[in-house]
Design a protein around this motif. Sequence first.
Motif, PDB file in Angstrom:
ATOM      1  N   PHE A   1     -24.426  14.508 -17.539  1.00 42.65           N
ATOM      2  CA  PHE A   1     -25.584  15.375 -17.717  1.00 42.65           C
ATOM      3  C   PHE A   1     -26.842  14.660 -17.233  1.00 42.65           C
ATOM      4  N   GLU A   2     -27.733  15.393 -16.593  1.00 43.88           N
ATOM      5  CA  GLU A   2     -29.040  14.868 -16.231  1.00 43.88           C
ATOM      6  C   GLU A   2     -30.039  15.226 -17.323  1.00 43.88           C
TER       7      GLU A   2
ATOM      8  N   SER B   1     -31.201  18.903 -18.605  1.00 52.78           N
ATOM      9  CA  SER B   1     -30.183  19.946 -18.490  1.00 52.78           C
ATOM     10  C   SER B   1     -29.836  20.428 -19.896  1.00 52.78           C
ATOM     11  N   CYS B   2     -29.154  21.550 -19.973  1.00 49.00           N
ATOM     12  CA  CYS B   2     -28.855  22.082 -21.304  1.00 49.00           C
ATOM     13  C   CYS B   2     -27.449  22.666 -21.346  1.00 49.00           C
ATOM     14  N   PHE B   3     -26.985  22.839 -22.572  1.00 48.93           N
ATOM     15  CA  PHE B   3     -25.712  23.505 -22.810  1.00 48.93           C
ATOM     16  C   PHE B   3     -25.842  24.247 -24.124  1.00 48.93           C
TER      17      PHE B   3
ATOM     18  N   SER C   1     -30.502  11.402 -19.623  1.00 49.51           N
ATOM     19  CA  SER C   1     -29.238  11.515 -18.904  1.00 49.51           C
ATOM     20  C   SER C   1     -28.125  10.945 -19.781  1.00 49.51           C
TER      21      SER C   1
ATOM     22  N   ALA D   1     -19.632  14.419 -24.342  1.00 48.57           N
ATOM     23  CA  ALA D   1     -19.921  14.996 -23.029  1.00 48.57           C
ATOM     24  C   ALA D   1     -18.646  15.034 -22.185  1.00 48.57           C
TER      25      ALA D   1
ATOM     26  N   ASN E   1     -18.609  22.044 -21.358  1.00 49.44           N
ATOM     27  CA  ASN E   1     -19.412  20.870 -21.008  1.00 49.44           C
ATOM     28  C   ASN E   1     -19.316  19.765 -22.044  1.00 49.44           C
ATOM     29  N   SER E   2     -18.844  20.148 -23.242  1.00 52.66           N
ATOM     30  CA  SER E   2     -18.767  19.180 -24.338  1.00 52.66           C
ATOM     31  C   SER E   2     -17.666  19.610 -25.290  1.00 52.66           C
TER      32      SER E   2
ATOM     33  N   LEU F   1     -30.947  18.340 -23.171  1.00 55.02           N
ATOM     34  CA  LEU F   1     -30.691  16.903 -23.128  1.00 55.02           C
ATOM     35  C   LEU F   1     -31.999  16.125 -23.016  1.00 55.02           C
TER      36      LEU F   1
END
Length: 91
Positions: free
Chosen positions: A20-21, A24-26, A38, A16, A3-4, A35
């Motif tokens: 991403f909204e 949301s997370c990663f 956005s 990024a 995702n990143s 996050l």
Amino acid sequence: MKNSIRLHSDDNIVIALKDFEKGSCFEFNAEKIVLQESISFGHKIAIVPIYRHSKILKYGLSIGSATQDILPGAHVHSHNLKTDYVASQEK
């Protein structure tokens, strides 16, 4: 799928690789990053706290200084970063 991407081991931001909204997370280095807002594909995301006046590192080099404290998961852009490369237009 990633995702990143972190471009250098010294960087305090990642890029990024998708839109991403907010909320949301990663995962980064086994840490969950939520996050704060956005963030669009290609934009910078803080992965550690970056304090006001601290350098923001991309490619292992300073790209500017934080104009305010930046929390992990926050968008790093012109609203909270002052570039090191362009003379200020402030009067």
